[in-house]
Design a protein around this motif. Structure first.
Motif, mmCIF file in Angstrom:
data_model
loop_
_atom_site.group_PDB
_atom_site.id
_atom_site.type_symbol
_atom_site.label_atom_id
_atom_site.label_comp_id
_atom_site.label_asym_id
_atom_site.label_seq_id
_atom_site.Cartn_x
_atom_site.Cartn_y
_atom_site.Cartn_z
ATOM 1 N N THR A 30 92.687 -55.202 27.589
ATOM 2 C CA THR A 30 92.531 -55.387 26.376
ATOM 3 C C THR A 30 90.912 -55.400 26.100
ATOM 4 N N CYS A 31 90.131 -55.623 26.941
ATOM 5 C CA CYS A 31 88.785 -55.610 26.868
ATOM 6 C C CYS A 31 88.140 -54.436 27.632
ATOM 7 N N HIS A 32 88.738 -54.215 28.477
ATOM 8 C CA HIS A 32 88.071 -53.273 29.534
ATOM 9 C C HIS A 32 88.561 -51.663 29.549
ATOM 10 N N ASP A 33 89.323 -51.338 29.035
ATOM 11 C CA ASP A 33 89.988 -50.088 28.822
ATOM 12 C C ASP A 33 88.983 -49.285 28.226
ATOM 13 N N TRP A 34 88.937 -47.987 28.228
ATOM 14 C CA TRP A 34 87.950 -47.106 27.587
ATOM 15 C C TRP A 34 88.149 -47.270 25.971
ATOM 16 N N THR A 35 89.150 -47.247 25.507
ATOM 17 C CA THR A 35 89.465 -47.204 24.242
ATOM 18 C C THR A 35 88.835 -48.647 23.430
ATOM 19 N N THR A 36 88.951 -49.781 24.267
ATOM 20 C CA THR A 36 88.463 -50.800 23.337
ATOM 21 C C THR A 36 87.105 -51.589 24.052
ATOM 22 N N ALA A 37 86.661 -51.153 24.927
ATOM 23 C CA ALA A 37 85.494 -51.864 25.837
ATOM 24 C C ALA A 37 84.130 -51.792 24.690
ATOM 25 N N GLY A 38 84.208 -50.741 24.188
ATOM 26 C CA GLY A 38 82.869 -50.594 23.237
ATOM 27 C C GLY A 38 82.858 -51.556 22.234
ATOM 28 N N ASP A 39 84.047 -51.978 21.648
ATOM 29 C CA ASP A 39 84.249 -52.897 20.354
ATOM 30 C C ASP A 39 84.056 -54.352 20.702
#
Length: 145
Positions: free
Chosen positions: A84-93
């Motif tokens: 939820t935090c470290h996947d490439w789709t969400t880490a930036g946010d």
């Protein structure tokens, strides 16, 4: 015949019960888990804290240490809360480090859009950081190369 078997079983049960009682009486006193009397304050060990930020690695290819608690994280066949935090789709946010691209490669080296099944269980390699005393002595020195 049944009455004889029942009588033998009852006698055996009574003998074992008595033997257990005698053994319990001879085993000595029971020690309490408290280290003080019941009316005194029980002293406890210090609670160790986790440092913020990334910990240095001691050798090449060392998996990063998790700088936060992960006790309540669900990681099973269907859910991985680390993503939820470290996947490439969400880490930036979220301001979290992105997983290495090696986590998105299957065992044949094929690039995937999701984390590979061989990298799904994060706590196989990554452990939470803990400022705790060493359980045994350690003379390890990191490589300078």
């Amino acid at each position: 015949m049944k009455l004889h078997v029942l009588a033998v079983a009852s006698a055996l049960a009574a003998t074992l019960t008595f033997a257990g009682y005698v053994g319990a009486q001879q085993s000595g006193s029971v020690s309490a888990l408290r280290n003080a009397a019941i009316d005194e304050t029980n002293a406890i060990d210090d609670v160790y804290h986790q440092d913020e930020g990334r910990a240095p690695r001691n050798y090449r290819q060392q998996p990063p240490i998790i700088p936060h608690s992960s006790d309540q994280y669900q990681i099973d066949l269907r859910t991985n809360q680390c993503l939820t935090c470290h996947d490439w789709t969400t880490a930036g946010d979220r301001g979290a480090p992105t997983l290495s691209m090696t986590h998105y490669l299957d065992r044949n080296g094929t690039q995937l859009d999701t984390v590979a099944g061989t990298r799904w269980f994060c706590n196989q390699c990554h452990v939470p950081q803990a400022d705790a005393p060493a359980l045994i002595g350690n003379t390890f020195k990191p490589s300078s190369n």
